[in-house]
Design a protein around this motif. Structure first.
Motif, PDB file in Angstrom:
ATOM      1  N   LEU A 130       0.848  -1.197   0.000  1.00  8.16           N
ATOM      2  CA  LEU A 130       0.000   0.000   0.000  1.00  8.16           C
ATOM      3  C   LEU A 130       0.882   1.244   0.000  1.00  8.16           C
ATOM      4  O   LEU A 130       1.699   1.436   0.903  1.00  8.16           O
ATOM      5  CB  LEU A 130      -0.907   0.015   1.234  1.00  8.16           C
ATOM      6  N   ILE A 131       0.707   2.070  -1.026  1.00  8.32           N
ATOM      7  CA  ILE A 131       1.321   3.388  -1.068  1.00  8.32           C
ATOM      8  C   ILE A 131       0.190   4.399  -0.956  1.00  8.32           C
ATOM      9  O   ILE A 131      -0.626   4.538  -1.873  1.00  8.32           O
ATOM     10  CB  ILE A 131       2.121   3.596  -2.366  1.00  8.32           C
ATOM     11  N   GLU A 132       0.119   5.076   0.172  1.00 13.73           N
ATOM     12  CA  GLU A 132      -0.988   5.994   0.416  1.00 13.73           C
ATOM     13  C   GLU A 132      -0.819   7.297  -0.377  1.00 13.73           C
ATOM     14  O   GLU A 132       0.126   7.451  -1.154  1.00 13.73           O
ATOM     15  CB  GLU A 132      -1.137   6.263   1.925  1.00 13.73           C
ATOM     16  N   HIS A 133      -1.727   8.233  -0.137  1.00 14.61           N
ATOM     17  CA  HIS A 133      -1.804   9.480  -0.899  1.00 14.61           C
ATOM     18  C   HIS A 133      -0.526  10.316  -0.773  1.00 14.61           C
ATOM     19  O   HIS A 133       0.132  10.339   0.267  1.00 14.61           O
ATOM     20  CB  HIS A 133      -2.988  10.313  -0.420  1.00 14.61           C
ATOM     21  N   GLY A 134      -0.178  10.975  -1.845  1.00 15.03           N
ATOM     22  CA  GLY A 134       0.860  11.992  -1.817  1.00 15.03           C
ATOM     23  C   GLY A 134       2.274  11.501  -1.592  1.00 15.03           C
ATOM     24  O   GLY A 134       3.158  12.294  -1.265  1.00 15.03           O
ATOM     25  N   CYS A 135       2.534  10.213  -1.782  1.00 15.08           N
ATOM     26  CA  CYS A 135       3.892   9.689  -1.585  1.00 15.08           C
ATOM     27  C   CYS A 135       4.730   9.881  -2.851  1.00 15.08           C
ATOM     28  O   CYS A 135       4.200  10.002  -3.953  1.00 15.08           O
ATOM     29  CB  CYS A 135       3.841   8.209  -1.229  1.00 15.08           C
ATOM     30  N   TYR A 136       6.043   9.871  -2.651  1.00 13.51           N
ATOM     31  CA  TYR A 136       6.975   9.950  -3.766  1.00 13.51           C
ATOM     32  C   TYR A 136       7.973   8.813  -3.614  1.00 13.51           C
ATOM     33  O   TYR A 136       8.760   8.778  -2.656  1.00 13.51           O
ATOM     34  CB  TYR A 136       7.706  11.295  -3.767  1.00 13.51           C
ATOM     35  N   VAL A 137       7.938   7.867  -4.556  1.00  8.09           N
ATOM     36  CA  VAL A 137       8.818   6.701  -4.530  1.00  8.09           C
ATOM     37  C   VAL A 137       9.821   6.870  -5.666  1.00  8.09           C
ATOM     38  O   VAL A 137       9.456   6.833  -6.842  1.00  8.09           O
ATOM     39  CB  VAL A 137       8.016   5.395  -4.682  1.00  8.09           C
ATOM     40  N   SER A 138      11.076   7.061  -5.322  1.00  6.15           N
ATOM     41  CA  SER A 138      12.105   7.378  -6.314  1.00  6.15           C
ATOM     42  C   SER A 138      12.509   6.141  -7.127  1.00  6.15           C
ATOM     43  O   SER A 138      12.151   5.006  -6.798  1.00  6.15           O
ATOM     44  CB  SER A 138      13.323   7.977  -5.615  1.00  6.15           C
ATOM     45  N   ASP A 139      13.302   6.375  -8.166  1.00  6.24           N
ATOM     46  CA  ASP A 139      13.731   5.328  -9.089  1.00  6.24           C
ATOM     47  C   ASP A 139      14.355   4.130  -8.368  1.00  6.24           C
ATOM     48  O   ASP A 139      15.057   4.284  -7.361  1.00  6.24           O
ATOM     49  CB  ASP A 139      14.787   5.873 -10.057  1.00  6.24           C
TER      50      ASP A 139
END
Length: 213
Positions: A130-139
């Motif tokens: 689960l990746i919730e709202h507004g997250c930033y997952v880099s390369d």
């Protein structure tokens, strides 16, 4: 129908094969630099490197390598040669229309990517993550099975979040961080650290994701 080559003939390839859009892609086979087999999962082993392929530009590619460091190495090779990468998104995954998914990503079974989250290039969001709202997952990050990232978290380049880990909202996880399975992250984590436990604590330094737990 486009022809697809999968890079990496290990266990992760099983999940990838199960989630491919077979209406648009036909699997031509595998490339794996370590395998001595002639086939894998019913498909031919085509080569051990991109350089061995004839007319490599006619194919699409997906990198089915779980280790972030080695996956990035292959990603860089493909980008250097301007070869085409696809995303593999399982039909059971829930990806918000307001989310952004980069290039060469895997979104597994029943994974969720919520509104305004950004998953950059060459990432793995594995089954039930689960990746919730507004997250930033880099390369080149790997969000492992059943892990939870709460809202507005930034995950750095090449980081690995182990199975069933939980990250509190509004935190920053640095580059090439490893979060142990079942850990609960309640504070920011600096680059190149391995953290584990409840709450998560630094247990050692790591080197560009080469050591994952």
């Amino acid at each position: 129908m486009e022809k697809l080559i999968i890079i990496g003939a290990g266990g992760y390839a099983k999940s990838v094969l199960d989630s491919i859009d077979y209406y648009n892609y036909k699997v031509a086979g595998f490339v794996d630099e370590f395998s001595s087999n002639t086939e894998h999962l019913g498909y031919p082993m085509l080569a051990s490197s991109i350089e061995e392929l004839i007319n490599a530009e006619q194919y699409f590619y997906f990198i089915a390598i779980g280790n972030n460091y080695h996956r990035k190495r292959w990603y860089d090779k493909l980008k250097e040669r301007r070869l085409r990468l696809i995303n593999v998104v399982d039909k059971s995954a829930l990806v918000s229309q307001r989310a952004t998914i980069g290039n060469g990503c895997f979104i597994g079974k029943m994974a969720i990517v919520n509104s305004k989250s950004i998953v950059c290039d060459d990432c793995i969001v594995n089954s039930k993550a689960l990746i919730e709202h507004g997250c930033y997952v880099s390369d080149h990050a790997n969000i492992s099975t059943n892990s939870v990232i709460n809202g507005d978290v930034c995950v750095g380049t090449g980081s690995f979040l182990g199975s069933c880990s939980v990250t509190r909202g509004q935190l920053k996880i640095g580059n090439w961080v490893t979060v142990g399975a079942g850990a609960v992250v309640v504070d920011n984590v600096e680059d190149n650290k391995i953290v584990a436990g409840v709450p998560a604590r630094i247990i050692k330094d790591c080197n560009n994701g080469e050591e994952l737990i």
